[in-house]
Design an enzyme around this catalytic site. Sequence first.
Site, PDB file in Angstrom:
ATOM      1  N   HIS A   1       0.871  -1.180   0.000  1.00 12.75           N
ATOM      2  CA  HIS A   1       0.000   0.000   0.000  1.00 12.75           C
ATOM      3  C   HIS A   1       0.909   1.231   0.000  1.00 12.75           C
ATOM      4  CE1 HIS A   1      -2.827   2.915   1.811  1.00 12.75           C
ATOM      5  NE2 HIS A   1      -3.804   2.080   1.472  1.00 12.75           N
TER       6      HIS A   1
ATOM      7  N   ASP B   1       3.041  -4.748   7.835  1.00 11.37           N
ATOM      8  CA  ASP B   1       1.844  -3.914   7.753  1.00 11.37           C
ATOM      9  C   ASP B   1       0.642  -4.836   7.955  1.00 11.37           C
ATOM     10  OD1 ASP B   1      -0.443  -2.630   6.911  1.00 11.37           O
ATOM     11  OD2 ASP B   1       0.473  -1.691   5.157  1.00 11.37           O
TER      12      ASP B   1
ATOM     13  N   GLN C   1      -4.504  -5.266   6.931  1.00 11.70           N
ATOM     14  CA  GLN C   1      -5.505  -6.170   6.343  1.00 11.70           C
ATOM     15  C   GLN C   1      -5.465  -7.574   6.934  1.00 11.70           C
ATOM     16  OE1 GLN C   1      -7.879  -5.154   4.495  1.00 11.70           O
ATOM     17  NE2 GLN C   1      -7.120  -3.156   3.820  1.00 11.70           N
TER      18      GLN C   1
ATOM     19  N   LYS D   1     -10.351  -0.598  10.641  1.00 11.56           N
ATOM     20  CA  LYS D   1     -10.514  -1.760   9.749  1.00 11.56           C
ATOM     21  C   LYS D   1     -10.904  -3.008  10.535  1.00 11.56           C
ATOM     22  CE  LYS D   1      -7.214  -0.028   6.337  1.00 11.56           C
ATOM     23  NZ  LYS D   1      -8.031   0.406   5.205  1.00 11.56           N
TER      24      LYS D   1
ATOM     25  N   CYS E   1      -4.751   2.639  -3.628  1.00 12.51           N
ATOM     26  CA  CYS E   1      -3.505   3.126  -3.004  1.00 12.51           C
ATOM     27  C   CYS E   1      -2.377   2.122  -3.188  1.00 12.51           C
ATOM     28  CB  CYS E   1      -3.690   3.429  -1.518  1.00 12.51           C
ATOM     29  SG  CYS E   1      -4.837   4.757  -1.229  1.00 12.51           S
TER      30      CYS E   1
HETATM   31  N1  PLP Z   1      -1.786  -0.690   4.601  1.00 10.10           N
HETATM   32  C1  PLP Z   1      -2.719  -1.437   4.015  1.00 10.10           C
HETATM   33  C2  PLP Z   1      -2.378  -2.814   3.538  1.00 10.10           C
HETATM   34  C3  PLP Z   1      -4.007  -0.937   3.851  1.00 10.10           C
HETATM   35  O1  PLP Z   1      -4.954  -1.667   3.262  1.00 10.10           O
HETATM   36  C4  PLP Z   1      -4.302   0.376   4.313  1.00 10.10           C
HETATM   37  C5  PLP Z   1      -5.635   0.959   4.102  1.00 10.10           C
HETATM   38  O2  PLP Z   1      -6.363   0.602   3.233  1.00 10.10           O
HETATM   39  C6  PLP Z   1      -3.287   1.096   4.937  1.00 10.10           C
HETATM   40  C7  PLP Z   1      -2.048   0.541   5.068  1.00 10.10           C
HETATM   41  C8  PLP Z   1      -3.535   2.469   5.479  1.00 10.10           C
HETATM   42  O3  PLP Z   1      -4.403   2.407   6.551  1.00 10.10           O
HETATM   43  P1  PLP Z   1      -4.938   3.739   7.254  1.00 10.10           P
HETATM   44  O4  PLP Z   1      -5.529   4.567   6.147  1.00 10.10           O
HETATM   45  O5  PLP Z   1      -5.939   3.268   8.221  1.00 10.10           O
HETATM   46  O6  PLP Z   1      -3.769   4.411   7.874  1.00 10.10           O
END
Ligand code: PLP
Length: 395
Positions: free
Chosen positions: A109, A188, A191, A214, A354
């Site tokens: 992401h 990370d 998900q 999430k 993203c």
């Molecule tokens: N990393 C992953 C794999 C994500 O799916 C997301 C959000 O969709 C993020 C990071 C960023 O999360 P946040 O917007 O809650 O900071």
Amino acid sequence: MARTVYDKPLVYLDNAATTQKPRCVVEAMVDEYYNVNANVHRGVHFLSQKATDLHEASRETVKQFINAENSSEILFTRGTTESINLLAYCFGEAFMEAGDEILVSEMEHHSDIVPWQLIAERKGLKIKVIPITDNGEIDIKAYNKLLDESERLKIVCVTHVSNVLGTVNPVKTMVESAHRHGVPVLVDGAQSTPHFKVDMQELDCDFFAFSGHKIYGPTGVGVLYGKERWLDKLPPYQGGGEMIKRVSFEKTTFNDLPYKFEAGTPDYIGTHALATALDYVSAIGFDTIKAHELMLTDYALQQLRTIDNIQIYGHPEGGNGDAVISFNIKGIHHLDLGTLLDRLGIAIRTGHHCAEPLMHRLGTEGTVRVSFALYNTKEEVDSLIAGIRRVAKMF
Ligand code: PLP
């Protein structure tokens, strides 16, 4: 779902972006605002102590939820993005010099790419990329080769589950390999945390980031887990509030973990609501959640595969896919499909999610993405499939 949109029952399949909230989470917030609201850590008065107790108990809940060794390893942030920005800034400042390398995967992401680019730019660091296979999985052979070849590698950053492909990455093995080269790993977990049990002792990763919203929690609160021996050596991220021990104009000394990284009034209402969400998930249990979401994902894949001209990304037969499915239908732009499904009450996501470098690898500028949560049903998958068929007929 009781909610209707355009006079149609809402089918909410955008859970990878954010989940809907159970009543207990909303009520925890309302109750704290009405009955326990006071700034934490600072007051000797009753309410401040109560609010502080709730806030610190929430840290303990998170610690247990991810099986960290110590609650001081749990830093509250605004979410995954802020967690990774914090880490990139502090780790870069403490441990990286011009010419050092950072390894990120091709399926990250933007939140696990851009913070590293920012520090790379400032300090003259190099970002290297772990490629993925045509099946949408990390190319482990290439990863190991990169580990062998990179003499100045300082950190590996990889997502636990792809927010586009649903691929569950073998992070435990990746951590083992990185550690053999003396390199720490950030996972990370944005998900993964909503879908299966994550265990810091088992994964043995050095850092782990996730977002409350999430996993049925509120927006604006998240977590950065870090092993104490790393966090101890990192400089503070932001200044002010609870992150100090003593301040004078000549010199300021910093607080102990985790407060060193929590400048300003924390989102104590959010942390309590996050803990409520984690308790809610724990009470249902990941065995139940996983089985249900796997059933939905398998069923959706099976139904989607019957649609003409569909291309599903990732999810190879016998693969290790999670509750996220991305696809395109030849001849229908993903944005058109998303917009027309919305008119039928079906909320899905379209675009690059993203993850533009991953889109580039997949050879598309965007996809349609459906993602499941514990409250979705098989009937909702049927509505999705019927909706797609209806839209496809229009083209
Ligand atoms: N990393 C992953 C794999 C994500 O799916 C997301 C959000 O969709 C993020 C990071 C960023 O999360 P946040 O917007 O809650 O900071």
